[in-house]
Design a protein around this motif. Structure first.
Motif, PDB file in Angstrom:
ATOM      1  N   UNK A 187       0.699  -1.157   0.077  1.00 45.61           N
ATOM      2  CA  UNK A 187      -0.003   0.116  -0.064  1.00 45.61           C
ATOM      3  C   UNK A 187       0.920   1.094   0.014  1.00 45.61           C
ATOM      4  N   UNK A 188       1.263   1.829  -1.013  1.00 44.11           N
ATOM      5  CA  UNK A 188       2.080   2.905  -1.398  1.00 44.11           C
ATOM      6  C   UNK A 188       1.267   4.242  -0.774  1.00 44.11           C
ATOM      7  N   UNK A 189       2.175   5.081  -0.328  1.00 49.79           N
ATOM      8  CA  UNK A 189       1.674   6.410   0.025  1.00 49.79           C
ATOM      9  C   UNK A 189       2.236   7.583  -0.494  1.00 49.79           C
ATOM     10  N   UNK A 190       1.649   8.037  -1.396  1.00 47.64           N
ATOM     11  CA  UNK A 190       2.039   9.316  -2.274  1.00 47.64           C
ATOM     12  C   UNK A 190       1.085  10.151  -2.703  1.00 47.64           C
ATOM     13  N   UNK A 191       0.964  11.658  -2.326  1.00 50.56           N
ATOM     14  CA  UNK A 191      -0.093  12.577  -2.452  1.00 50.56           C
ATOM     15  C   UNK A 191       0.378  13.105  -3.870  1.00 50.56           C
ATOM     16  N   UNK A 192       0.124  12.604  -4.920  1.00 53.02           N
ATOM     17  CA  UNK A 192       0.395  12.984  -6.195  1.00 53.02           C
ATOM     18  C   UNK A 192      -0.313  12.537  -7.315  1.00 53.02           C
ATOM     19  N   UNK A 193      -0.238  12.844  -8.678  1.00 52.12           N
ATOM     20  CA  UNK A 193      -1.176  12.238  -9.484  1.00 52.12           C
ATOM     21  C   UNK A 193      -0.641  10.780 -10.007  1.00 52.12           C
ATOM     22  N   UNK A 194       0.796  10.485  -9.530  1.00 54.33           N
ATOM     23  CA  UNK A 194       1.158   9.112  -9.802  1.00 54.33           C
ATOM     24  C   UNK A 194       1.742   8.678  -8.654  1.00 54.33           C
ATOM     25  N   UNK A 195       1.865   7.347  -8.389  1.00 56.57           N
ATOM     26  CA  UNK A 195       2.311   6.635  -7.099  1.00 56.57           C
ATOM     27  C   UNK A 195       3.795   6.748  -7.210  1.00 56.57           C
ATOM     28  N   UNK A 196       4.653   6.966  -8.234  1.00 58.04           N
ATOM     29  CA  UNK A 196       6.080   7.256  -8.203  1.00 58.04           C
ATOM     30  C   UNK A 196       6.729   5.926  -8.024  1.00 58.04           C
ATOM     31  N   UNK A 197       7.962   6.132  -7.866  1.00 60.46           N
ATOM     32  CA  UNK A 197       8.819   5.032  -7.642  1.00 60.46           C
ATOM     33  C   UNK A 197       8.291   3.947  -6.537  1.00 60.46           C
ATOM     34  N   UNK A 198       8.459   2.929  -6.628  1.00 64.53           N
ATOM     35  CA  UNK A 198       7.977   1.946  -5.323  1.00 64.53           C
ATOM     36  C   UNK A 198       9.198   1.255  -4.641  1.00 64.53           C
ATOM     37  N   UNK A 199       9.107   1.066  -3.361  1.00 62.42           N
ATOM     38  CA  UNK A 199      10.156   0.820  -2.517  1.00 62.42           C
ATOM     39  C   UNK A 199      10.655  -0.540  -3.090  1.00 62.42           C
ATOM     40  N   UNK A 200      12.048  -0.720  -2.832  1.00 60.25           N
ATOM     41  CA  UNK A 200      12.703  -1.947  -3.117  1.00 60.25           C
ATOM     42  C   UNK A 200      12.050  -3.228  -2.996  1.00 60.25           C
ATOM     43  N   UNK A 201      12.024  -4.197  -4.013  1.00 56.33           N
ATOM     44  CA  UNK A 201      11.167  -5.565  -3.783  1.00 56.33           C
ATOM     45  C   UNK A 201      10.009  -5.457  -4.474  1.00 56.33           C
ATOM     46  N   UNK A 202       9.277  -4.374  -4.641  1.00 51.33           N
ATOM     47  CA  UNK A 202       7.790  -4.405  -5.194  1.00 51.33           C
ATOM     48  C   UNK A 202       7.888  -4.072  -6.729  1.00 51.33           C
ATOM     49  N   UNK A 203       7.256  -4.424  -7.737  1.00 53.79           N
ATOM     50  CA  UNK A 203       7.193  -4.020  -9.036  1.00 53.79           C
ATOM     51  C   UNK A 203       5.859  -3.280  -9.336  1.00 53.79           C
ATOM     52  N   UNK A 204       4.772  -3.779  -8.285  1.00 50.95           N
ATOM     53  CA  UNK A 204       3.691  -3.088  -8.615  1.00 50.95           C
ATOM     54  C   UNK A 204       2.767  -2.819  -7.059  1.00 50.95           C
ATOM     55  N   UNK A 205       1.870  -2.069  -6.999  1.00 52.84           N
ATOM     56  CA  UNK A 205       1.403  -1.926  -5.981  1.00 52.84           C
ATOM     57  C   UNK A 205      -0.175  -2.472  -6.014  1.00 52.84           C
ATOM     58  N   UNK A 206      -0.760  -2.898  -4.536  1.00 50.93           N
ATOM     59  CA  UNK A 206      -2.026  -3.371  -4.422  1.00 50.93           C
ATOM     60  C   UNK A 206      -2.880  -2.184  -4.189  1.00 50.93           C
ATOM     61  N   UNK A 207      -2.524  -1.022  -3.457  1.00 53.36           N
ATOM     62  CA  UNK A 207      -3.253   0.079  -2.934  1.00 53.36           C
ATOM     63  C   UNK A 207      -2.568   1.181  -3.084  1.00 53.36           C
ATOM     64  N   UNK A 208      -3.186   2.513  -3.157  1.00 55.14           N
ATOM     65  CA  UNK A 208      -2.401   3.759  -3.268  1.00 55.14           C
ATOM     66  C   UNK A 208      -3.136   4.629  -2.541  1.00 55.14           C
ATOM     67  N   UNK A 209      -2.505   5.287  -1.550  1.00 59.04           N
ATOM     68  CA  UNK A 209      -3.200   6.508  -0.835  1.00 59.04           C
ATOM     69  C   UNK A 209      -2.634   7.835  -1.520  1.00 59.04           C
ATOM     70  N   UNK A 210      -3.442   8.597  -2.213  1.00 57.11           N
ATOM     71  CA  UNK A 210      -3.177   9.319  -3.185  1.00 57.11           C
ATOM     72  C   UNK A 210      -3.374  10.755  -2.688  1.00 57.11           C
ATOM     73  N   UNK A 211      -4.323  10.897  -1.754  1.00 56.48           N
ATOM     74  CA  UNK A 211      -4.605  12.223  -1.261  1.00 56.48           C
ATOM     75  C   UNK A 211      -5.192  12.193   0.184  1.00 56.48           C
ATOM     76  N   UNK A 212      -4.928  13.425   0.902  1.00 55.66           N
ATOM     77  CA  UNK A 212      -5.399  13.452   2.268  1.00 55.66           C
ATOM     78  C   UNK A 212      -6.345  14.713   2.383  1.00 55.66           C
TER      79      UNK A 212
END
Length: 281
Positions: free
Chosen positions: A232-257
């Motif tokens: 579950x990647x956290x990034x408040x932007x229009x794209x999730x951006x680079x992911x942490x090491x080890x993941x090639x895709x995300x399951x969930x994305x927190x995109x705004x607060x």
């Protein structure tokens, strides 16, 4: 004053300038308030942390929902809540398109969300698929102990198609050192203890909620969880951006607060049918 008048009367220019400068300095000193010391930053009360608290403070950005996000028809809208939202208006969120939700259940081994029952049951009653998350504090107790505490206070999972696997919220420490005083290897060990305990007791791999910059800083860019634990990647932007090491895709994305009914909004990286499959496991 006679001496002042005498010094500023016609005569040599040097004495006149010196006295004028002295008077100007005196007036400025009298009219300028004394500098006050800046207050120390206020440390939040333990238990008050919420998902994305560290992202707001450290990772910047407040893009939120735009036309590109609204057009993501292959993704499913969700929300996450904590005690800050109190009793949540779930029908309003359902009407706004939210189809899944996570509620904060616990923090450390010292805090349970007093609104968890309304949030967890209320989202379910509205028709959402829901889950619980744990805010990690690796400086307070071990990962195994915190997994047990989470499971004892709402963090479990059942194969009913309506319950999402528990999520470990691991991000910047709102109460002190960003990495909770741990070296990267010690942090990885703590996370592994939590995840192993959760898997052993539920049969499911817990979701990891984090931000790429924190993960890089505090785990040293560890890549060993990507093969098993959903991201579950956290990034408040229009794209999730680079992911942490080890993941090639995300399951969930927190995109705004900055949502309307509830601030934190998220996307499941799949259709609503795929969301149900993910809940079932």
């Amino acid at each position: 004053m006679d001496c002042v008048r005498a010094s500023i009367s016609p005569g040599p220019r040097g004495p006149r300038l010196a006295v004028t400068a002295a008077l100007t300095g005196l007036l400025l000193a009298l009219s300028t308030p004394a500098a006050l010391p800046l207050p120390d930053p206020v440390t939040p009360e333990r238990g008050s942390a919420f998902m994305g608290m560290g992202v707001l403070a450290h990772d910047g950005g407040e893009a939120g929902a735009d036309d590109a996000l609204a057009a993501r028809t292959t993704q499913t809208q969700g929300v996450d809540v904590s005690s800050h939202q109190r009793d949540v208006d779930w029908p309003a969120l359902w009407g706004g398109g939210a189809r899944w939700a996570y509620a904060k259940a616990t923090e450390g081994t010292y805090y349970t969300n007093p609104y968890f029952a309304q949030q967890y049951a209320g989202s379910y009653d509205t028709g959402m698929i829901r889950g619980a998350y744990h805010f990690a504090t690796p400086d307070s107790t071990g990962g195994t102990a915190q997994a047990d505490y989470f499971l004892a206070h709402g963090g479990g999972w059942s194969k009913d198609g309506k319950t999402l696997p528990g999520a470990l919220d691991i991000e910047w420490n709102p109460y002190g050192d960003a990495c909770y005083g741990k070296s990267p290897s010690a942090m990885v060990g703590w996370i592994r203890d939590f995840l192993s305990r959760y898997k052993a007791r539920t049969g499911r791999d817990a979701v990891i909620y984090t931000a790429t910059t924190w993960w890089t800083q505090c785990t040293g860019g560890y890549s060993g969880f990507g093969a098993s634990n959903p991201l579950w990647i956290a990034r408040y932007a229009t794209t999730p951006g680079p992911l942490p090491a080890g993941w090639t895709s995300y399951t969930m994305w927190q995109y705004t607060a900055t949502g309307t009914t509830v601030g934190d909004h998220d996307r499941f990286n799949g259709t609503q049918t795929q969301l149900g499959d993910f809940a079932t496991g």
